[in-house]
Design a protein around this motif. Structure first.
Motif, PDB file in Angstrom:
ATOM      1  N   LYS A 284      -2.461  60.025  47.230  1.00 24.62           N
ATOM      2  CA  LYS A 284      -1.566  61.254  46.699  1.00 24.62           C
ATOM      3  C   LYS A 284      -2.229  61.773  45.264  1.00 24.62           C
ATOM      4  O   LYS A 284      -2.142  62.866  45.178  1.00 24.62           O
ATOM      5  N   PRO A 285      -2.438  60.922  44.421  1.00 24.94           N
ATOM      6  CA  PRO A 285      -3.176  61.651  42.976  1.00 24.94           C
ATOM      7  C   PRO A 285      -4.248  62.399  43.276  1.00 24.94           C
ATOM      8  O   PRO A 285      -4.346  63.522  42.925  1.00 24.94           O
ATOM      9  N   LEU A 286      -5.208  62.142  44.199  1.00 19.04           N
ATOM     10  CA  LEU A 286      -6.259  62.866  44.578  1.00 19.04           C
ATOM     11  C   LEU A 286      -6.016  64.259  45.084  1.00 19.04           C
ATOM     12  O   LEU A 286      -6.418  65.353  45.127  1.00 19.04           O
ATOM     13  N   LEU A 287      -4.791  64.042  46.063  1.00 21.36           N
ATOM     14  CA  LEU A 287      -4.383  65.396  46.742  1.00 21.36           C
ATOM     15  C   LEU A 287      -3.858  66.399  45.963  1.00 21.36           C
ATOM     16  O   LEU A 287      -3.765  67.640  46.295  1.00 21.36           O
ATOM     17  N   GLN A 288      -3.270  65.955  44.816  1.00 18.72           N
ATOM     18  CA  GLN A 288      -3.054  67.028  43.747  1.00 18.72           C
ATOM     19  C   GLN A 288      -3.945  67.644  42.933  1.00 18.72           C
ATOM     20  O   GLN A 288      -3.763  68.465  42.241  1.00 18.72           O
ATOM     21  N   LYS A 289      -5.230  67.298  43.010  1.00 20.94           N
ATOM     22  CA  LYS A 289      -6.472  67.808  42.358  1.00 20.94           C
ATOM     23  C   LYS A 289      -6.910  69.157  42.833  1.00 20.94           C
ATOM     24  O   LYS A 289      -7.341  69.045  44.459  1.00 20.94           O
ATOM     25  N   PRO A 290      -7.026  70.189  42.612  1.00 21.88           N
ATOM     26  CA  PRO A 290      -7.734  71.407  43.034  1.00 21.88           C
ATOM     27  C   PRO A 290      -8.947  71.286  43.812  1.00 21.88           C
ATOM     28  O   PRO A 290      -9.376  71.764  44.581  1.00 21.88           O
TER      29      PRO A 290
ATOM     30  N   ASP B 279     -14.070  55.098  41.511  1.00 21.62           N
ATOM     31  CA  ASP B 279     -14.004  53.507  41.470  1.00 21.62           C
ATOM     32  C   ASP B 279     -12.687  53.015  41.144  1.00 21.62           C
ATOM     33  O   ASP B 279     -12.696  51.748  41.401  1.00 21.62           O
ATOM     34  N   GLU B 280     -11.691  53.595  40.856  1.00 26.07           N
ATOM     35  CA  GLU B 280     -10.328  53.135  40.717  1.00 26.07           C
ATOM     36  C   GLU B 280      -9.912  53.050  41.954  1.00 26.07           C
ATOM     37  O   GLU B 280      -9.197  52.069  41.990  1.00 26.07           O
TER      38      GLU B 280
ATOM     39  N   GLU C  67     -10.644  41.657  50.756  1.00 29.24           N
ATOM     40  CA  GLU C  67     -11.674  42.328  50.909  1.00 29.24           C
ATOM     41  C   GLU C  67     -12.487  43.083  50.060  1.00 29.24           C
ATOM     42  O   GLU C  67     -12.032  43.589  48.948  1.00 29.24           O
ATOM     43  N   LYS C  68     -13.779  43.102  50.068  1.00 28.75           N
ATOM     44  CA  LYS C  68     -14.861  43.847  49.206  1.00 28.75           C
ATOM     45  C   LYS C  68     -14.924  45.293  49.313  1.00 28.75           C
ATOM     46  O   LYS C  68     -15.289  45.534  50.627  1.00 28.75           O
ATOM     47  N   ARG C  69     -14.546  46.192  48.538  1.00 28.46           N
ATOM     48  CA  ARG C  69     -14.492  47.611  48.902  1.00 28.46           C
ATOM     49  C   ARG C  69     -15.697  48.133  48.152  1.00 28.46           C
ATOM     50  O   ARG C  69     -16.105  47.793  46.947  1.00 28.46           O
ATOM     51  N   LEU C  70     -16.523  49.142  48.659  1.00 30.21           N
ATOM     52  CA  LEU C  70     -17.554  49.991  48.166  1.00 30.21           C
ATOM     53  C   LEU C  70     -17.807  51.223  48.700  1.00 30.21           C
ATOM     54  O   LEU C  70     -17.196  51.507  49.833  1.00 30.21           O
ATOM     55  N   PHE C  71     -18.587  52.073  47.985  1.00 30.85           N
ATOM     56  CA  PHE C  71     -19.126  53.325  48.646  1.00 30.85           C
ATOM     57  C   PHE C  71     -20.600  53.227  48.844  1.00 30.85           C
ATOM     58  O   PHE C  71     -21.221  53.221  47.683  1.00 30.85           O
TER      59      PHE C  71
END
Length: 445
Positions: free
Chosen positions: A172-178, A219-220, A228-232
């Motif tokens: 949700k925080p990302l969806l609010q960014k243009p 990264d947040e 589980e280990k998360r990564l990009f």
């Protein structure tokens, strides 16, 4: 009276066949509930409802007809079964449903796990409702790299990447960014409603999937994954090839569209700003005077670049031509490939690229299969090409070496423990599949 009854039956048969051809599962079920004896009735050319469903790849319709006991082995006027028809049109998922194991080959990145439901892309109210639904799945991409986890391991202890499936609250925080790009990917494929479902029970929409793209540091989002280990992943050409077939198909769709957005954020006609439309599958210019807003233009829809990739066969049928680029690992050779130019047929593209890269001229060209390749958004069109000359003159700007390899040498490259004179690309690539396809063919082409 008999004529009237026959006319009524024929009308019902036509309704059934038409519904099966269109993929209208509700209509197919309705007709058969009232007249189950019509399930194997034929229309023109001796086609049954099963054949029409198989012809158009309607998985749910075919499954419903099979569940109701249709004859899967009946043949039409051309002696074709429903399987024969679905195989000819490349509907591998229907072939497997019909119980045959020799379904058309399916290339990595090519599996359609989701129903794209493209008709819903312009339905803003429906999309908004699906965005906030509790069962909606979000895939997060940072700089075109999907968030994955390494909680599972393959045999031998090697990590296996799996897509992280997030809920609305997480993104949700990302969806609010243009600057964030949101793309509707489709909905999960589901089985038809059970006959035991209550008549007054409203059908539920299957879970929807969205891709979220950001160029910001994400990264947040890597925290909070529990054990589980998360990564990009940062090496897309290597790491994306470790996903499952189902997840690879979703990534191919999502990454290709997001890559287009990252390259075409401004109008390519007038240079003005654009806005996202159609669930992320269109960008419209904000300049009311822009020519792209009038008439038909292909500048505001996701771009796909056609690429021919060909295995060139020696005139003797016992050798194939493979080349290598400087960037390849030592000893690796692959099929020749190149982009299709405007106004060019696939056959001519194969002939031109082969001659430009290797100096070899080819005649007959045969299409084999294709593969979406989301780095960034290509469609690899796999072909076999028969050489009419054999002398090699390498264009060193394209490749550094090209050689004829015997059938046995190529076979050895695919076998564990064999003495190899070359290695070929991994099985996830269409180059690998073209080579295997040739090995399995009769040498007399």
């Amino acid at each position: 009276m008999a004529d009237l009854q026959l006319s009524a039956d024929e009308e019902m048969v036509e309704r059934l066949l038409d519904a099966a051809a269109r993929g209208d599962l509700g209509q197919v079920s309705s007709v058969l509930s009232r007249a189950p004896s019509l399930i194997d009735r034929t229309g023109s050319r001796g086609w049954t409802a099963l054949m029409f469903g198989a012809r158009n790849g309607h998985y749910d319709v075919v499954k419903e007809l099979l569940d109701r006991g249709c004859d899967r082995f009946s043949v039409n006027a051309s002696s074709q079964t429903a399987y024969d028809i679905s195989k000819f049109w490349g509907h591998g998922h229907v072939c497997r449903l019909l119980g045959r194991t020799d379904a058309p080959g399916e290339n990595y990145f090519g599996r359609e796990t989701l129903d794209r439901l493209s008709a819903r892309r312009t339905d803003q109210a429906w999309l908004e409702a699906r965005r906030t639904a509790a069962d909606t799945v979000y895939l997060l991409f940072s700089k075109l790299s999907p968030m994955v986890s390494t909680s599972c391991r393959r045999q031998g202890g090697q990590p296996e990447l799996r897509l992280c499936r997030l809920g609305h609250d997480a993104v949700k925080p990302l969806l609010q960014k243009p600057s964030t790009v949101l793309v509707f990917l489709g909905v999960e494929r589901t089985d038809p409603p059970s006959p035991s479902r209550q008549a007054d029970e409203a059908p539920r929409d299957p879970p929807a999937w969205f891709a979220v793209g950001t160029e910001e540091d994400a990264d947040e989002f890597l925290a909070g994954g529990g054990e589980e280990k998360r990564l990009f992943p940062r090496s897309s050409h290597r790491d994306l090839l470790t996903l499952s077939e189902d997840e690879a198909g979703v990534v191919a769709q999502a990454r290709s569209v997001l890559a287009w957005h990252s390259r075409y954020s401004f109008c390519s006609t007038c240079g003005g700003g654009t806005r996202l439309e159609d669930g992320g599958y269109k960008r419209s210019c904000l300049n009311a005077e822009c020519p792209s807003l009038r008439g038909v233009h292909n500048t505001c829809y996701p771009r796909v670049d056609p690429v021919v990739i060909m295995l060139v066969i020696h005139p003797d049928g016992q050798q194939c031509l493979l080349g290598r680029k400087k960037m390849f690992p030592a000893g690796m050779f692959s099929c020749l490939a190149g982009f299709v130019e405007p106004g060019e047929t696939l056959e001519e593209a194969v002939r031109r690229e082969t001659q430009e890269e290797s100096g070899v001229k080819v005649g007959r060209v045969q299409y084999v299969s294709c593969q979406p390749w989301p780095m960034p958004s290509s469609l690899m069109i796999g072909c076999l090409a028969i050489a009419v000359t054999t002398d090699i003159r390498v264009d060193e700007n394209e490749i550094e070496e090209a050689r004829w390899f015997s059938r046995q040498q190529v076979m050895d490259s695919l076998l564990d423990g064999a003495q190899r004179v070359l290695t070929v690309p991994p099985r996830q690539t269409i180059a690998h599949q073209l080579i295997k396809h040739w090995i399995g063919m009769n040498a007399n082409l």
